[in-house]
Enzyme design. Structure first.
Site, PDB file in Angstrom:
ATOM      1  N   TYR A 118      33.871   9.733  72.876  1.00  0.00           N
ATOM      2  CA  TYR A 118      34.879  10.612  72.281  1.00  0.00           C
ATOM      3  C   TYR A 118      35.365   9.978  70.987  1.00  0.00           C
ATOM      4  CZ  TYR A 118      39.391  12.797  71.381  1.00  0.00           C
ATOM      5  OH  TYR A 118      40.431  13.448  70.783  1.00  0.00           O
ATOM      6  N   GLU A 206      37.862  16.280  65.635  1.00  0.00           N
ATOM      7  CA  GLU A 206      37.663  15.827  67.005  1.00  0.00           C
ATOM      8  C   GLU A 206      36.190  16.028  67.354  1.00  0.00           C
ATOM      9  OE1 GLU A 206      39.403  17.957  70.442  1.00  0.00           O
ATOM     10  OE2 GLU A 206      40.217  16.022  71.033  1.00  0.00           O
TER      11      GLU A 206
END
Ligand code: GDP
Ligand code: MN
Length: 397
Positions: A118, A206
């Protein structure tokens, strides 16, 4: 302003960030052509078909599927295009899918297992610095990781005046447990990702997941990009990427007529001048037991034409059961505003089908109240804030 995954990936790629390659398609025919083209370029026969909507969690909702041949590409594209995709991040009705991204399959087998990480870049408002947030726990819900295993989330703060330093990029690669080729790839990935964030005036990147392929390439498999609306004037090319189909139609219309409108879930429509007063008005409605249907700042000029436009926008929301007008007459005189409300009301006739409560305070507030009270219209007046909120509550219950 949010970008679609495919637009975000193109933006990243233009700054040298490695991405999972893909081509956007509007229908099944284009999807098959895209898959053929990708096979020529990359050699892969497998493709992922990904719904392009402004919401995450698409995989969970059936909006991301693997196709192992061209027939499957066609079938899946037909399934996904036109569907109402419901994900943990959409409303219960979901979002209509207008287009899909056909992407190369990058989870191919090899010397090692593909791994998902991530990574996001955002502004830390309390330190005034940019921040890279990253974790070994990619591919899944980062909120769950933050709640259950917060020690697996790392942050790296970057001084915006200096930019990302080589040791910082290395630290990210190290904390993700990488070595060799993958380590070098990751330092390049992080550095170009950060540069892309700064140069495009973004407020959020993101990337979930960032993938380490089985042959040690690091690439963006997903992208969520939010650009700073206040900086879009510097990026005409990016501003053109706006997809109005993804935005609230009432908000789009309000923007076109220059009103600052945000749609909310409640039933009390608000028309206020000044953002601060608008916030306070929403608080007061809540305190009186109601729920605001919107935030609306009409700005400095509250003449009849503008009041009418604002009424029409507020009434497009079928949940609105009453409208509270709360105007402070500082520069603008209250009696002028009151006259504007009366004129707008008369002009709109039956279009106004809910009670209106008007609170005008400031210059000539008394004259304004008199004007409203003697108009013979279904408009209640108030001078005190609390009195107005109570009157609203009395009509919406
Ligand atoms: P999201 O669910 O909206 O966050 O969409 P993502 O783009 O993150 O995709 C969801 C999931 O699809 C990923 O976490 C992967 O597990 C899977 N996925 C994405 N690309 C590929 C691919 O090329 N091959 C395979 N097998 N799975 C993929
Ligand atoms: Mn994702």
């Amino acid at each position: 302003m949010n970008l679609h995954e495919y637009q975000g990936k193109e933006l990243l790629s233009s700054f040298g960030v490695r991405i999972q390659r893909g081509i956007v398609a509007q229908n099944a025919g284009e999807a098959v052509d895209a898959a053929k083209k990708l096979t020529e370029e990359t050699g892969t026969g497998w493709h992922v078909i990904k719904a392009q909507v402004h919401a995450g969690g698409r995989g969970k909702g059936g909006g991301v599927k693997l196709a192992k041949n061209l027939d499957e590409v066609k079938t899946i594209a037909n399934q996904i295009i036109g569907m109402n995709l419901v994900t943990p991040q959409t409303s219960a009705e979901g979002k209509k899918v207008h287009q899909v991204l056909i992407a190369e399959d990058v989870y191919y087998p090899g010397d090692s297992e593909p791994e998902e990480y991530y990574m996001s870049v955002l502004l830390n408002r309390s330190t005034g610095r940019n921040m890279i947030m990253y974790s070994t726990e990619g591919g899944m819900d980062i909120e769950t990781v933050a709640e259950e295993t917060p020690h697996l989330i790392f942050t790296e703060e970057i001084d915006p005046a200096i930019g990302i330093l080589p040791f910082q990029a290395r630290k990210v690669a190290f904390n993700l447990g990488l070595s060799g080729t993958a380590f070098k790839e990751m330092t390049r990935f992080v550095t170009s990702l950060y540069t892309a964030y700064v140069k495009s005036d973004a407020s959020l990147f993101e990337i979930n997941p960032v993938l380490k392929t089985s042959d040690d390439k690091i690439m963006a498999v997903d992208s969520k990009v939010t650009l700073d609306d206040n900086a879009l004037y510097r990026h005409k090319d990016l501003a053109e990427l706006r997809d109005l189909r993804e935005e609230n139609p009432i908000e789009v219309e309000a923007k076109e007529v220059g009103l600052n409108y945000v749609d909310l879930d409640g039933n009390v429509g608000c028309m206020v001048n000044g953002a601060g007063l608008a916030m306070a008005t929403m608080d007061l409605i809540k305190q009186a037991g109601g729920e605001p249907a919107n935030f609306l700042d009409v700005g400095g000029t509250a003449d009849a034409a503008r009041v009418e436009t604002a009424f029409r926008i507020i009434l497009k929301d079928p949940n609105v059961k009453a409208i509270l007008v709360n105007i402070f007459g500082g520069i603008v005189r209250c009696d002028r505003v009151a006259q504007g409300i009366v004129d707008a009301y008369k002009n709109m006739g039956d279009a106004i089908n809910v009670p209106i409560i008007v609170r005008l305070q400031g210059t000539n507030a008394d004259i304004a109240k008199e004007l409203i009270d003697s108009s013979g219209l279904d408009v209640q007046s108030a001078i005190e804030f609390q009195e107005a909120a109570d009157k609203v509550q009395a009509v919406v219950g």
